[in-house]
Design a protein around this motif. Structure first.
Motif, PDB file in Angstrom:
ATOM      1  N   ARG A  18      16.773  51.783 -30.532  1.00 25.41           N
ATOM      2  CA  ARG A  18      17.781  52.135 -31.941  1.00 25.41           C
ATOM      3  C   ARG A  18      16.815  52.739 -32.654  1.00 25.41           C
ATOM      4  O   ARG A  18      17.200  53.491 -33.522  1.00 25.41           O
ATOM      5  CB  ARG A  18      18.181  50.540 -32.406  1.00 25.41           C
ATOM      6  N   ALA A  19      15.646  52.415 -32.875  1.00 26.09           N
ATOM      7  CA  ALA A  19      14.638  53.039 -33.881  1.00 26.09           C
ATOM      8  C   ALA A  19      14.695  54.607 -33.364  1.00 26.09           C
ATOM      9  O   ALA A  19      14.625  55.621 -34.474  1.00 26.09           O
ATOM     10  CB  ALA A  19      13.359  52.551 -33.947  1.00 26.09           C
ATOM     11  N   TRP A  20      14.782  54.996 -32.260  1.00 23.67           N
ATOM     12  CA  TRP A  20      14.496  56.531 -31.834  1.00 23.67           C
ATOM     13  C   TRP A  20      15.990  57.308 -32.079  1.00 23.67           C
ATOM     14  O   TRP A  20      15.956  58.374 -31.983  1.00 23.67           O
ATOM     15  CB  TRP A  20      14.262  56.641 -30.475  1.00 23.67           C
ATOM     16  N   LEU A  21      16.894  56.502 -32.205  1.00 27.59           N
ATOM     17  CA  LEU A  21      18.231  57.117 -32.537  1.00 27.59           C
ATOM     18  C   LEU A  21      18.310  57.371 -33.974  1.00 27.59           C
ATOM     19  O   LEU A  21      18.889  58.503 -34.338  1.00 27.59           O
ATOM     20  CB  LEU A  21      19.511  55.983 -32.525  1.00 27.59           C
ATOM     21  N   LYS A  22      17.165  57.091 -34.850  1.00 30.87           N
ATOM     22  CA  LYS A  22      17.217  57.537 -36.179  1.00 30.87           C
ATOM     23  C   LYS A  22      16.159  58.726 -36.434  1.00 30.87           C
ATOM     24  O   LYS A  22      16.318  59.236 -37.247  1.00 30.87           O
ATOM     25  CB  LYS A  22      16.591  56.189 -36.930  1.00 30.87           C
ATOM     26  N   ILE A  23      15.676  58.882 -35.358  1.00 27.40           N
ATOM     27  CA  ILE A  23      14.587  60.110 -35.258  1.00 27.40           C
ATOM     28  C   ILE A  23      15.294  61.400 -34.444  1.00 27.40           C
ATOM     29  O   ILE A  23      15.643  61.307 -33.448  1.00 27.40           O
ATOM     30  CB  ILE A  23      13.435  59.670 -34.502  1.00 27.40           C
ATOM     31  N   MET A  64      25.563  59.840 -30.378  1.00 25.49           N
ATOM     32  CA  MET A  64      24.746  58.629 -30.542  1.00 25.49           C
ATOM     33  C   MET A  64      25.343  57.542 -29.592  1.00 25.49           C
ATOM     34  O   MET A  64      26.361  57.384 -29.635  1.00 25.49           O
ATOM     35  CB  MET A  64      25.080  58.442 -32.251  1.00 25.49           C
ATOM     36  N   ASP A  65      24.454  56.807 -29.176  1.00 22.44           N
ATOM     37  CA  ASP A  65      24.601  55.816 -28.461  1.00 22.44           C
ATOM     38  C   ASP A  65      25.298  54.594 -29.395  1.00 22.44           C
ATOM     39  O   ASP A  65      24.843  54.290 -30.398  1.00 22.44           O
ATOM     40  CB  ASP A  65      23.425  55.327 -27.629  1.00 22.44           C
ATOM     41  N   THR A  66      25.991  53.713 -28.614  1.00 22.27           N
ATOM     42  CA  THR A  66      26.545  52.419 -29.320  1.00 22.27           C
ATOM     43  C   THR A  66      25.448  51.315 -29.282  1.00 22.27           C
ATOM     44  O   THR A  66      24.577  51.643 -28.249  1.00 22.27           O
ATOM     45  CB  THR A  66      28.016  52.091 -28.872  1.00 22.27           C
ATOM     46  N   HIS A  67      25.650  50.402 -30.080  1.00 13.98           N
ATOM     47  CA  HIS A  67      24.719  49.258 -29.652  1.00 13.98           C
ATOM     48  C   HIS A  67      24.923  48.485 -28.319  1.00 13.98           C
ATOM     49  O   HIS A  67      23.735  48.446 -27.844  1.00 13.98           O
ATOM     50  CB  HIS A  67      25.062  48.177 -30.899  1.00 13.98           C
ATOM     51  N   SER A  68      25.962  48.679 -27.739  1.00 17.74           N
ATOM     52  CA  SER A  68      26.160  48.004 -26.702  1.00 17.74           C
ATOM     53  C   SER A  68      25.403  48.836 -25.382  1.00 17.74           C
ATOM     54  O   SER A  68      25.129  48.287 -24.510  1.00 17.74           O
ATOM     55  CB  SER A  68      27.668  47.683 -26.424  1.00 17.74           C
ATOM     56  N   ARG A  69      25.839  50.250 -25.518  1.00 22.24           N
ATOM     57  CA  ARG A  69      25.229  51.100 -24.747  1.00 22.24           C
ATOM     58  C   ARG A  69      23.589  50.820 -24.747  1.00 22.24           C
ATOM     59  O   ARG A  69      23.020  50.624 -23.514  1.00 22.24           O
ATOM     60  CB  ARG A  69      25.427  52.311 -24.938  1.00 22.24           C
ATOM     61  N   SER A  70      22.884  50.751 -25.861  1.00 17.29           N
ATOM     62  CA  SER A  70      21.700  50.572 -25.985  1.00 17.29           C
ATOM     63  C   SER A  70      21.099  49.085 -25.137  1.00 17.29           C
ATOM     64  O   SER A  70      20.104  49.265 -24.558  1.00 17.29           O
ATOM     65  CB  SER A  70      21.124  50.625 -27.418  1.00 17.29           C
ATOM     66  N   PHE A  71      21.890  48.224 -25.597  1.00 19.62           N
ATOM     67  CA  PHE A  71      21.758  47.018 -25.012  1.00 19.62           C
ATOM     68  C   PHE A  71      21.884  47.040 -23.485  1.00 19.62           C
ATOM     69  O   PHE A  71      20.950  46.506 -22.682  1.00 19.62           O
ATOM     70  CB  PHE A  71      22.692  45.824 -25.453  1.00 19.62           C
ATOM     71  N   ALA A  72      22.851  47.620 -22.895  1.00 22.80           N
ATOM     72  CA  ALA A  72      22.928  47.887 -21.245  1.00 22.80           C
ATOM     73  C   ALA A  72      21.872  48.348 -20.793  1.00 22.80           C
ATOM     74  O   ALA A  72      21.188  48.157 -19.770  1.00 22.80           O
ATOM     75  CB  ALA A  72      24.303  48.387 -21.103  1.00 22.80           C
ATOM     76  N   LYS A  73      21.256  49.528 -21.497  1.00 23.89           N
ATOM     77  CA  LYS A  73      20.160  50.396 -21.022  1.00 23.89           C
ATOM     78  C   LYS A  73      18.799  49.373 -21.026  1.00 23.89           C
ATOM     79  O   LYS A  73      18.143  49.536 -19.909  1.00 23.89           O
ATOM     80  CB  LYS A  73      19.783  51.377 -21.826  1.00 23.89           C
ATOM     81  N   ALA A  74      18.695  48.755 -21.946  1.00 28.91           N
ATOM     82  CA  ALA A  74      17.599  47.640 -22.011  1.00 28.91           C
ATOM     83  C   ALA A  74      17.718  47.007 -21.140  1.00 28.91           C
ATOM     84  O   ALA A  74      16.485  46.442 -20.392  1.00 28.91           O
ATOM     85  CB  ALA A  74      17.550  47.058 -23.334  1.00 28.91           C
ATOM     86  N   LEU A  75      18.720  46.097 -20.789  1.00 28.26           N
ATOM     87  CA  LEU A  75      18.706  45.302 -19.735  1.00 28.26           C
ATOM     88  C   LEU A  75      18.706  45.935 -18.292  1.00 28.26           C
ATOM     89  O   LEU A  75      17.958  45.626 -17.453  1.00 28.26           O
ATOM     90  CB  LEU A  75      20.179  44.670 -19.593  1.00 28.26           C
ATOM     91  N   SER A  76      19.071  47.055 -17.932  1.00 31.10           N
ATOM     92  CA  SER A  76      18.808  47.844 -16.559  1.00 31.10           C
ATOM     93  C   SER A  76      17.495  48.294 -16.379  1.00 31.10           C
ATOM     94  O   SER A  76      16.970  47.982 -15.490  1.00 31.10           O
ATOM     95  CB  SER A  76      19.993  49.155 -16.571  1.00 31.10           C
ATOM     96  N   TRP A  77      16.988  48.435 -17.604  1.00 26.53           N
ATOM     97  CA  TRP A  77      15.370  49.033 -17.326  1.00 26.53           C
ATOM     98  C   TRP A  77      14.705  47.955 -17.167  1.00 26.53           C
ATOM     99  O   TRP A  77      13.714  47.749 -16.617  1.00 26.53           O
ATOM    100  CB  TRP A  77      15.084  49.803 -18.711  1.00 26.53           C
ATOM    101  N   ARG A  78      14.815  46.581 -17.886  1.00 25.63           N
ATOM    102  CA  ARG A  78      14.093  45.384 -17.642  1.00 25.63           C
ATOM    103  C   ARG A  78      14.382  45.072 -16.326  1.00 25.63           C
ATOM    104  O   ARG A  78      13.475  44.246 -15.815  1.00 25.63           O
ATOM    105  CB  ARG A  78      14.513  44.397 -18.772  1.00 25.63           C
TER     106      ARG A  78
END
Length: 69
Positions: free
Chosen positions: A55-60, A1-15
């Protein structure tokens, strides 16, 4: 499972990638000032949307393999 900071870093790099694309497309059809304004606005809104989407997809559990120890 990804951490919140990893998800945020991925979001920033994608953006960053998406924003460059948006600015280039906007520049082709408008002016540099308007293209920059569009790019700055969408980097903020879409980064937040991607973060919550991730984060939603981490729950699926669909398509996820169980971690082996």
């Amino acid at each position: 499972m990804d951490t919140h900071s990893r998800s945020f870093a991925k979001a920033l790099s994608w953006r960053v990638t998406g924003t460059v694309d948006t600015i280039i497309i906007s520049l082709i059809v408008t002016s540099i000032k308007l293209a920059a304004a569009i790019g700055v606005t969408e980097v903020i809104t879409k980064s937040l949307l991607y973060y919550f989407h991730e984060r939603a997809w981490l729950k699926i559990p669909y398509g996820r393999k169980a971690a082996t120890v």
